[in-house]
Design an enzyme around this catalytic site. Structure first.
Site, PDB file in Angstrom:
ATOM      1  N   LEU A 127      28.473  46.468  73.559  1.00 15.64           N
ATOM      2  CA  LEU A 127      28.378  44.954  73.719  1.00 15.64           C
ATOM      3  C   LEU A 127      27.424  44.211  74.654  1.00 15.64           C
ATOM      4  O   LEU A 127      26.389  43.563  74.268  1.00 15.64           O
ATOM      5  CB  LEU A 127      29.813  44.379  74.009  1.00 15.64           C
ATOM      6  CG  LEU A 127      30.149  43.084  73.870  1.00 15.64           C
ATOM      7  CD1 LEU A 127      29.649  42.329  72.837  1.00 15.64           C
ATOM      8  CD2 LEU A 127      31.601  42.841  74.452  1.00 15.64           C
TER       9      LEU A 127
ATOM     10  N   ARG B  73      51.413  58.827 110.816  1.00 13.35           N
ATOM     11  CA  ARG B  73      50.404  58.185 111.785  1.00 13.35           C
ATOM     12  C   ARG B  73      51.202  57.955 112.896  1.00 13.35           C
ATOM     13  O   ARG B  73      52.022  56.930 113.038  1.00 13.35           O
ATOM     14  CB  ARG B  73      49.227  57.157 111.082  1.00 13.35           C
ATOM     15  CG  ARG B  73      48.484  56.859 112.240  1.00 13.35           C
ATOM     16  CD  ARG B  73      47.250  57.905 112.464  1.00 13.35           C
ATOM     17  NE  ARG B  73      46.142  57.237 113.264  1.00 13.35           N
ATOM     18  CZ  ARG B  73      45.951  57.346 114.373  1.00 13.35           C
ATOM     19  NH1 ARG B  73      46.883  57.727 115.092  1.00 13.35           N
ATOM     20  NH2 ARG B  73      44.882  56.565 114.900  1.00 13.35           N
TER      21      ARG B  73
ATOM     22  N   GLY C  98      39.840  54.588 110.248  1.00  9.76           N
ATOM     23  CA  GLY C  98      38.571  55.168 110.103  1.00  9.76           C
ATOM     24  C   GLY C  98      38.599  56.211 108.852  1.00  9.76           C
ATOM     25  O   GLY C  98      37.783  56.461 108.098  1.00  9.76           O
TER      26      GLY C  98
ATOM     27  N   GLU D  77      35.237  44.258  81.362  1.00  7.76           N
ATOM     28  CA  GLU D  77      36.099  43.614  79.976  1.00  7.76           C
ATOM     29  C   GLU D  77      36.540  42.224  80.611  1.00  7.76           C
ATOM     30  O   GLU D  77      37.628  41.951  80.125  1.00  7.76           O
ATOM     31  CB  GLU D  77      37.314  44.707  79.857  1.00  7.76           C
ATOM     32  CG  GLU D  77      36.909  45.893  79.165  1.00  7.76           C
ATOM     33  CD  GLU D  77      37.930  46.494  78.392  1.00  7.76           C
ATOM     34  OE1 GLU D  77      38.513  45.961  77.826  1.00  7.76           O
ATOM     35  OE2 GLU D  77      37.836  47.932  78.377  1.00  7.76           O
TER      36      GLU D  77
ATOM     37  N   THR E 165      34.941  39.117  83.364  1.00 11.62           N
ATOM     38  CA  THR E 165      35.310  38.807  84.841  1.00 11.62           C
ATOM     39  C   THR E 165      36.678  38.256  85.112  1.00 11.62           C
ATOM     40  O   THR E 165      37.260  37.608  84.268  1.00 11.62           O
ATOM     41  CB  THR E 165      34.022  38.182  85.304  1.00 11.62           C
ATOM     42  OG1 THR E 165      33.999  36.712  84.490  1.00 11.62           O
ATOM     43  CG2 THR E 165      32.811  38.842  85.034  1.00 11.62           C
TER      44      THR E 165
END
Length: 383
Positions: free
Chosen positions: A125, A270, A342, A365, A367
């Site tokens: 398309l 963490r 990081g 498909e 926006t």
């Protein structure tokens, strides 16, 4: 939400989730790094029946619906968006146009291989000057005896150059009536003289997804390769895009959930200033917002899928689902990357790949702006 699923749908979700975790996820980093779509994974998806989920058994499908397809795509999108979009495009953009608009002969010839995952097809398309404005199509097709002769180009075409790609369906201008372009859709088999699948793109994300520009230079195909009625191509493909937006919303929901799961696990493990990151209120609030986005996105696409599957109007609901879920995926990818610090910038971590992959969910498909336009028109706003 999972509570709204039937027992059969829950079983499907669990099955695809296990497949995603044990087969898809382990190969995702290397596939992304090498820009390689695993044909082995695609083949296993075919064996599981995923490509045939929303199609009737008479053509080799599973007899399911769009809800089932969305469940599978969401489960895959958690761990690998490239694999999820391969399924989404293979069904929504490859097989569905044949099923919806093809002749009985075309269906029986083309669908069995597509629904088994032994073949893929592309949806031609988008062009350099015709994305959301599909009416600006410049590719042309003229009848020459018993053949269509096609000239033009397409871009960003998924599943168009894999080893098992069988054909692409392209929109082309086949005439002009009362000053308006007549747009039709034509099936172009791979290997047709004059049809060239150009080298793949160097993309920001979806690196393991097969995506190419296409060129047509006097490509001749039989007149019988017309898909649907002549002049109905634009209208037909708009309806295909409405359905596809539900599937993209499901993929986006999976991506948002994958980011949430990774971020929660990382925050718990963490240690920062002597305690787990997950004990910090700012991290908790971030993760809570991420959870809310997943919940809302899933409700939105479930609603749109149920409407579609019951034959109710669903275009506005599909636009809302894609809008909400696409933004949820992008926002969760950004927040998950921040939680990881990081490490979130390292491609070996899934959140880094989601961060790169998710932006296209607000573009492909239709926006975000197109979804807003669809919703505005549903409100009766002219313009």
């Amino acid at each position: 939400m999972i509570e709204s699923l039937t027992d059969e749908e829950r079983e499907l979700a669990a099955m695809v989730r296990e497949f995603a975790d044990t087969v898809v996820a382990p190969q995702s980093y290397e596939a992304d790094r090498t820009h390689t779509l695993s044909m082995d994974v695609v083949g296993q998806m075919g064996e599981l029946g995923l490509f045939g989920l929303p199609f009737p058994e008479e053509y080799g499908g599973q007899g399911g619906d769009y809800m089932a397809l969305g469940i599978a795509i969401e489960a895959l999108g958690r761990v690998d968006q490239s694999i999820a979009i391969t399924l989404e495009a293979g069904v929504s953009l490859g097989a569905m146009p044949i099923f919806r608009f093809g002749t009985e002969e075309q269906k029986r010839e083309l669908l069995p291989e597509l629904l088994a995952g032994r073949a893929l097809a592309g949806f031609g398309l988008t062009e350099p000057e015709a994305g959301s404005d599909a009416g600006a199509t410049r590719t042309t097709a003229r009848l020459d005896g018993d053949a269509w002769v096609i000239d033009g180009s397409k871009q960003f075409i998924t599943n168009s150059g894999t080893p098992i790609t069988r054909f692409v369906t392209v929109t082309a201008v086949t005439g002009v009536h009362e000053g308006r372009k007549e747009i039709s859709t034509i099936i172009v088999p791979n290997g047709t003289p004059g049809f060239t699948v150009e080298p793949p793109y160097d993309k920001v994300g979806w690196n393991a997804s097969d995506t190419h520009p296409l060129t047509f230079d006097g490509a001749r195909v039989p007149a019988a390769n017309l898909l649907g009625e002549r002049g109905s191509g634009f209208r037909n493909f708009l309806s295909i895009l409405d359905e596809g937006r539900i599937a993209i919303a499901a993929l986006s929901t999976g991506a948002a959930e994958g980011c949430l799961e990774a971020a929660v696990e990382y925050a718990k493990s963490r240690t920062i200033f002597g305690s787990a990151l997950s004990t910090r209120q700012n991290a908790q609030f971030t993760l809570a917002r991420m959870r809310a986005r997943v919940h809302t996105a899933r409700l939105a696409w479930h609603h749109a899928a149920r409407l579609r599957d019951t034959g109710a109007p669903f275009a506005e609901a599909a636009a809302i689902a894609k809008l909400v879920a696409g933004e949820a995926a992008m926002d969760n990818a950004r927040d998950a990357t921040q939680i990881f610090g990081g490490n979130g910038f390292m491609n070996e971590f899934p959140v880094a790949r989601h961060y790169r992959d998710s932006k296209i969910l607000e573009i492909g498909e239709g926006t975000t702006e197109v979804q807003l336009l669809v919703i505005a028109r549903a409100l009766g706003l002219a313009g």
